[in-house]
Design an enzyme around this catalytic site. Structure first.
Site, PDB file in Angstrom:
ATOM      1  N   GLU A  81      85.811  31.363  -9.198  1.00 42.29           N
ATOM      2  CA  GLU A  81      86.030  30.748 -10.503  1.00 42.29           C
ATOM      3  C   GLU A  81      87.506  30.784 -10.908  1.00 42.29           C
ATOM      4  O   GLU A  81      87.930  30.033 -11.792  1.00 42.29           O
ATOM      5  CB  GLU A  81      85.226  31.485 -11.585  1.00 42.29           C
ATOM      6  N   ASP A 133      84.733  49.984  -2.848  1.00 36.14           N
ATOM      7  CA  ASP A 133      84.424  51.293  -2.299  1.00 36.14           C
ATOM      8  C   ASP A 133      82.946  51.366  -1.900  1.00 36.14           C
ATOM      9  O   ASP A 133      82.059  50.876  -2.621  1.00 36.14           O
ATOM     10  CB  ASP A 133      84.727  52.359  -3.360  1.00 36.14           C
TER      11      ASP A 133
END
Length: 540
Positions: free
Chosen positions: A270, A221
Site C-alpha cells: 500500500e 523476529d
C-alpha cells in the site's frame, strides 16, 4: 502509554533513482544496529536513538544501504527489548518517538533506509492485553489472544504439553488461578495466539503505524513461530533445542504462517518507496526458507544455513549453491550473513583457538560474502574485526538464557558489548558514563578512530569492499555464480568480468592469477600464489 507524533511521513523520501532497477533490497548491504550497544548520547552507559542518529554519517561513509535497528520499543527489558510492552512507544532508555522520527528523517537525508525489528510471536507480560487477561481469569476473551490452557494431571499441576522453552525449562508457566500460559522463550514473553482475529488486526495496525512514520521495512523476529500445530501436540522427547533448524516442530515453521505474511505483504504494498519485510526464519532446509519469500509474501529471509557453515571451501560452496538454487524459483534474492546479536562473532567462531587466524578468516569471509549475488548483512562491529568477548563476569551478564538450565548457551552478551569509537581507555567514545557491558582494554586498537586511514585495517577493508561493490554492475544483485576450476580448499568464481578467489586452508596454494588485483583480505606474496585464509577480488 503509546506515543504519538503530531506529524508523520508517508513516503521514505527515497524514490528509485534513474538507472536503478526496482527492488533496492535485492542487492542491499544492510547494517544491524543493536541500539543499547551502538552509541550513548546521554552518559547513562546505554546506547540510545540520539546516539544512533549522531553516528549515521559513519554508516553512510562505510557504504551500507540500509540500517536495521533491533528493538527500541517500551519494554521491561527481560530479554533486551524482545519483550515488548507497547509496540507504538519507545522505551525511555532509548529516547522518545520524536527521537525515532529524527533517526528516520536523517537517515533518509543521507540516502540510508531504516528497517525496524518487529516482535510478533510474543509480547511482554507487562503488555496491557496480558495483564488484563490475568485479571479477568479463565474463559475470558483476553485469554483467547494468548495460549492459556488447564494443566495435566488430577490437580492440573503438570504443564499442558511437553514443549520446552528456547531459554530452558518448560515452555509453560502456571498462574495463580491454576491455568498455564505458553511462552517459547522467557516466562516474561507470553506467546500470542495468531488464530485470533484481534491479534491479526493489531499487528496490521502496528505495521501501518511505523510505515506512516516512514520506516522502509521490518525484520520479523521469530517469523517461523507465530502459528502452532492444532491441539498443541506433545513432541515426545526432551532436549528439543537440538532439533531447532533440523526438522519441522509443532511450534515452528508451520504452514499457517504464510497466510499471515500474505496479508502483511498487502499492507507493505500500500505504501510508496518499496517497503519490505525480512523473515528471521529458522527452518529445516533452505527450500523451506524460500517459502517465506514467494512473490506474494516477504522480500527477504535470513540465510541461517550460510551463517552456520564452517570455514571450509567444500561446505561453503555446497551452501552457496543450495541457497541460490532455493531462491531462484521464487524470484527472491539470497541473503548472506556472518554474525548477529544472537551468535558468537565470526572472528571468534572461525578462530579455533587462534585469534590471529580467526581475524584473517573473518576478513576473507567478508570479501566472499560481499562478492556473492544478493543482499548482505553486516552486524555492528564486524567491520572493526571485533572478536567475541568471552570473559565477561557473571554479575554483568543480562542474557536471560544465562540464568536458565538446558536452554541456549546463555553467552549472547559476548557479541553485544558496546562498540569502541575512539580514545585509549574504556568506554572508547561509546559515551561519557561507561558502558552497560565492560569493553576489553585491547579494543583501544580496534576503535573506529584507530582504524580510520590505516590501509591494513579491517575497517578500511570493509570501506573499500563496499565502494567496489557499489561501483561494479557485475556485483550485488543476481542469482548465480560461475564456478571456476580450483585446488582443494579453494573457492573461485566469476561474475561478469569480476573474479573472487578464497583460500580456506592454513597453507598457501598455487593458483594462476585470473586478472588484476582489485582488493585482498591479506598481504599477497609470491605471484600465482593465494596465501592461507585469504580472499582476493580480481578484475578478470
Amino acid at each position: 502509554m503509546t506515543q504519538h507524533l503530531a506529524t508523520v511521513t508517508s513516503d521514505s523520501g527515497l524514490p528509485t533513482t534513474p538507472g536503478t532497477l526496482p527492488g533496492w533490497w535485492r542487492e542491499a548491504v544492510i547494517y544491524q544496529v543493536y541500539p543499547r550497544s551502538f552509541a550513548d548520547s546521554n552518559g547513562d552507559g546505554m546506547g540510545d536513538l540520539e546516539g544512533i542518529r549522531s553516528r549515521l554519517p559513519y554508516l553512510k561513509e562505510l557504504g551500507v544501504d540500509a540500517v536495521w535497528l533491533s528493538p527500541f520499543y517500551a519494554s521491561p527489558q527481560a530479554d533486551a527489548g524482545y519483550d515488548v510492552a507497547d509496540y507504538r512507544a519507545i522505551d525511555p532508555m532509548f529516547g522518545t518517538l520524536h527521537d525515532a522520527d529524527a533517526v528516520i528523517r536523517e537517515a533518509h537525508a543521507l540516502g540510508l533506509r531504516i528497517i525496524v525489528d518487529l516482535v510478533p510471536n510474543h509480547c511482554s507480560d507487562q503488555h496491557e492485553w496480558f495483564k488484563q487477561a490475568l485479571r479477568e481469569g479463565p474463559g475470558t476473551p483476553l485469554r483467547e489472544r494468548f495460549h492459556f490452557r488447564p494443566g495435566r494431571g488430577a490437580d492440573g499441576s503438570e504443564p499442558p504439553n511437553d514443549w520446552e522453552s528456547i531459554f530452558g525449562g518448560p515452555a509453560w508457566t502456571r498462574v495463580a488461578d491454576g491455568e498455564w500460559y505458553l511462552h517459547l522463550f522467557a516466562p516474561e514473553q507470553p506467546d500470542f495466539n495468531w488464530e485470533h482475529p484481534a491479534v491479526q488486526d493489531e499487528f496490521r495496525s502496528v505495521l501501518r503505524f511505523w510505515l506512516d512514520l516512514g520506516v522502509d521495512g521490518f525484520r520479523i523476529d521469530v517469523a517461523h513461530g507465530l502459528v502452532k500445530a492444532p491441539g498443541l501436540p506433545d513432541l515426545g522427547r526432551g532436549e528439543q533445542l537440538k532439533l531447532l533448524g533440523n526438522q519441522v516442530l509443532p511450534f515452528f515453521d508451520q504452514d499457517g504462517v504464510h497466510e499471515i505474511y500474505r496479508a502483511w505483504r498487502k499492507v507493505l504494498d500500500e505504501y510508496a518507496g518499496e517497503r519490505i519485510g525480512v523473515a528471521e526464519a529458522w527452518t529445516p532446509t533452505v527450500a523451506r526458507t524460500a517459502l517465506y519469500v514467494r512473490p506474494d509474501e516477504l522480500h527477504q529471509a535470513f540465510n541461517f544455513h550460510y551463517l552456520t557453515t564452517g570455514w571450509d571451501a567444500a561446505a561453503l560452496r555446497a551452501t552457496i549453491d543450495e541457497s541460490l538454487d532455493a531462491m531462484r524459483p521464487v524470484g527472491a534474492p539470497t541473503t548472506w550473513v556472518l554474525s548477529n546479536h544472537d551468535v558468537v562473532r565470526h572472528a571468534t567462531r572461525f578462530a579455533e583457538g587462534d585469534p590471529a587466524a580467526g581475524l584473517c578468516r573473518a576478513r576473507a569471509a567478508a570479501l566472499l560474502m560481499l562478492a556473492l549475488p544478493g543482499s548482505a548483512y553486516v552486524y555492528q562491529g564486524e567491520e572493526l574485526g571485533l572478536p567475541e568477548v568471552l570473559d565477561l563476569p557473571d554479575e554483568v551478564r543480562q542474557d536471560p538464557s544465562f540464568f536458565k538450565e538446558n536452554g541456549q548457551d546463555g553467552l549472547r552478551d559476548g557479541c553485544r558489548v558496546p562498540l569502541p569509537w575512539s580514545g585509549t581507555e574504556a568506554p572508547f567514545g561509546f559515551g561519557d558514563g561507561g558502558s552497560w557491558l565492560p569493553q576489553p582494554s585491547e579494543w583501544a586498537g580496534l576503535s573506529v578512530e584507530a582504524q580510520t586511514g590505516d590501509p591494513e585495517s579491517t575497517l578500511e577493508l570493509y570501506r573499500s569492499a563496499l565502494r567496489i561493490r557499489r561501483e561494479r554492475a557485475d556485483l550485488g544483485a543476481g542469482d548465480g555464480v560461475e564456478w571456476l576450476p580450483s585446488p582443494e580448499g579453494v573457492l573461485a568464481f566469476r561474475r561478469g568480468s569480476f573474479v573472487c578467489t578464497v583460500n580456506t586452508t592454513a597453507e598457501a596454494v598455487a593458483i594462476p592469477a585470473p586478472g588484476t588485483v582489485l582488493l585482498a583480505s591479506g598481504e599477497l606474496g609470491e605471484p600465482d600464489t593465494l596465501p592461507a585464509d585469504t580472499a582476493v577480488w580480481w578484475q578478470g
